[in-house]
Design a protein around this motif. Sequence first.
Motif: not given
Length: 142
Positions: A35-41, A50-54, A66-69
């Motif tokens: 989740h940290i990596l997704a928000w940093v992205c 860029i969206e955050v998804a899980a 959790t990841y970025a899209v």
Amino acid sequence: MEAAGAFRRTAIERSDQRVAWERTDQAFFAAGACHILAWVCRDTYPDRSIEVAAVRLAGELPVVHTYAVWGGWAFDHAGWNPEQQVLAVNAAFEGHPLERVSISTDLAEFCAEHHHRMPDRYWRDPIPRAREYMGRHLPPWT
């Protein structure tokens, strides 16, 4: 590409943040700090939508990754890959269908809702580590 679940933390890694921190970057960002990596992205590219998804096991509430899209591409511990490939690899590993969840909250609310750690709850600040890790993975628009 490996599923995030392949890097799940051991009991000692779950109980000792220093031990968890000392894992490889890929393991750290696959399980425990995805989740940290997704928000940093997302925050690194404010000019992109860029969206955050899980994902979660179908019918379950807790998210398992959790990841970025962006534009059909997902960014997580394995770098940038087609989102459908990320979903397929993780579903195959889990042995269950997964549901994709779009995350519309901020990091603090996500962490509270999903029982994840905020950056200040890690052994060291994971944000610089996430930025450095991202720098090793070129985005698909370059």
